[in-house]
Design a protein around this motif. Structure first.
Motif, short mmCIF file in Angstrom:
data_model
loop_
_atom_site.label_atom_id
_atom_site.label_comp_id
_atom_site.label_asym_id
_atom_site.label_seq_id
_atom_site.Cartn_x
_atom_site.Cartn_y
_atom_site.Cartn_z
N GLU A 41 -7.71 -11.60 8.02
CA GLU A 41 -7.36 -12.90 8.58
C GLU A 41 -6.74 -12.76 9.96
O GLU A 41 -6.06 -11.77 10.24
CB GLU A 41 -6.43 -13.66 7.65
N SER A 43 -4.12 -13.05 12.76
CA SER A 43 -2.67 -12.96 12.57
C SER A 43 -2.01 -12.45 13.85
O SER A 43 -2.68 -12.21 14.85
CB SER A 43 -2.38 -12.01 11.40
N THR A 44 -0.71 -12.30 13.78
CA THR A 44 0.05 -11.67 14.85
C THR A 44 0.85 -10.53 14.26
O THR A 44 1.17 -10.52 13.07
CB THR A 44 1.01 -12.65 15.54
N ARG A 87 -1.80 -10.49 19.15
CA ARG A 87 -2.70 -11.31 18.33
C ARG A 87 -3.91 -10.47 17.96
O ARG A 87 -4.45 -9.75 18.80
CB ARG A 87 -3.14 -12.55 19.10
N TYR A 89 -6.05 -9.12 13.98
CA TYR A 89 -6.47 -9.33 12.60
C TYR A 89 -5.68 -8.46 11.64
O TYR A 89 -5.51 -7.27 11.87
CB TYR A 89 -7.98 -9.03 12.44
N TRP A 90 -5.21 -9.07 10.56
CA TRP A 90 -4.46 -8.40 9.50
C TRP A 90 -5.43 -8.09 8.37
O TRP A 90 -6.18 -8.96 7.94
CB TRP A 90 -3.33 -9.31 9.01
N SER A 95 -3.57 -11.41 0.82
CA SER A 95 -2.86 -12.05 1.93
C SER A 95 -1.35 -11.98 1.78
O SER A 95 -0.62 -12.15 2.74
CB SER A 95 -3.31 -13.51 2.08
N PHE A 102 -3.24 -3.75 10.99
CA PHE A 102 -3.44 -4.80 11.98
C PHE A 102 -4.23 -4.19 13.12
O PHE A 102 -3.91 -3.10 13.59
CB PHE A 102 -2.08 -5.32 12.47
#
Length: 130
Positions: A41, A43-44, A87, A89-90, A95, A102
């Motif tokens: 997803e 993510s940061t 910024r 992707y995780w 989740s 990351f």
């Protein structure tokens, strides 16, 4: 590409030559083959660097001149630390999992320089602990 691997009590930053898309694709194929679930997803991720680390001024100048502003931002936390926020992707088994990886991508120069700064901060921290 930069890859941050988070564990329960630390993280590790790696500089990889693959693109984010290639790396995620390989990871998805691997998890499918071994029958494991995978959550990917947007993510940061953030980590701290010492505010007095030599080279931070150069990084800030490079970010102003480069088109990486949508991927990386720097924030002053206090007198001792600067927060690097990325910024990307995780990836984890769910989740809600706090351990995972990351990935993000920016210009090669920025990636290399940020990795160098992180290594220097780690080296200085290990010397201070000894």
């Amino acid at each position: 590409m930069l890859k941050l691997t988070y564990t329960e009590n630390s993280f590790y930053l790696e500089l990889l030559t693959q693109s984010v898309e290639e790396w995620i694709q390989a990871r998805v194929i691997l998890t499918l083959r071994i029958g494991q679930s995978l959550c990917v997803e947007p993510s940061t991720a953030s980590f701290l660097l010492p505010a007095d680390l030599p080279g931070l001024g150069k990084l800030q100048t490079e970010l102003k001149q480069d088109n990486n502003r949508e991927v990386i931002e720097l924030y002053a936390c206090d007198r001792e630390f600067l927060e690097v926020s990325l910024r990307g992707y995780w990836l984890s088994v769910s989740s809600q999992n706090m351990s995972g990886g990351f990935v993000t991508s920016m210009s090669d120069n920025t990636e290399c320089f940020l990795h160098k700064l992180w290594l220097e901060a780690r080296k200085n921290a290990s010397v201070a602990i000894e």
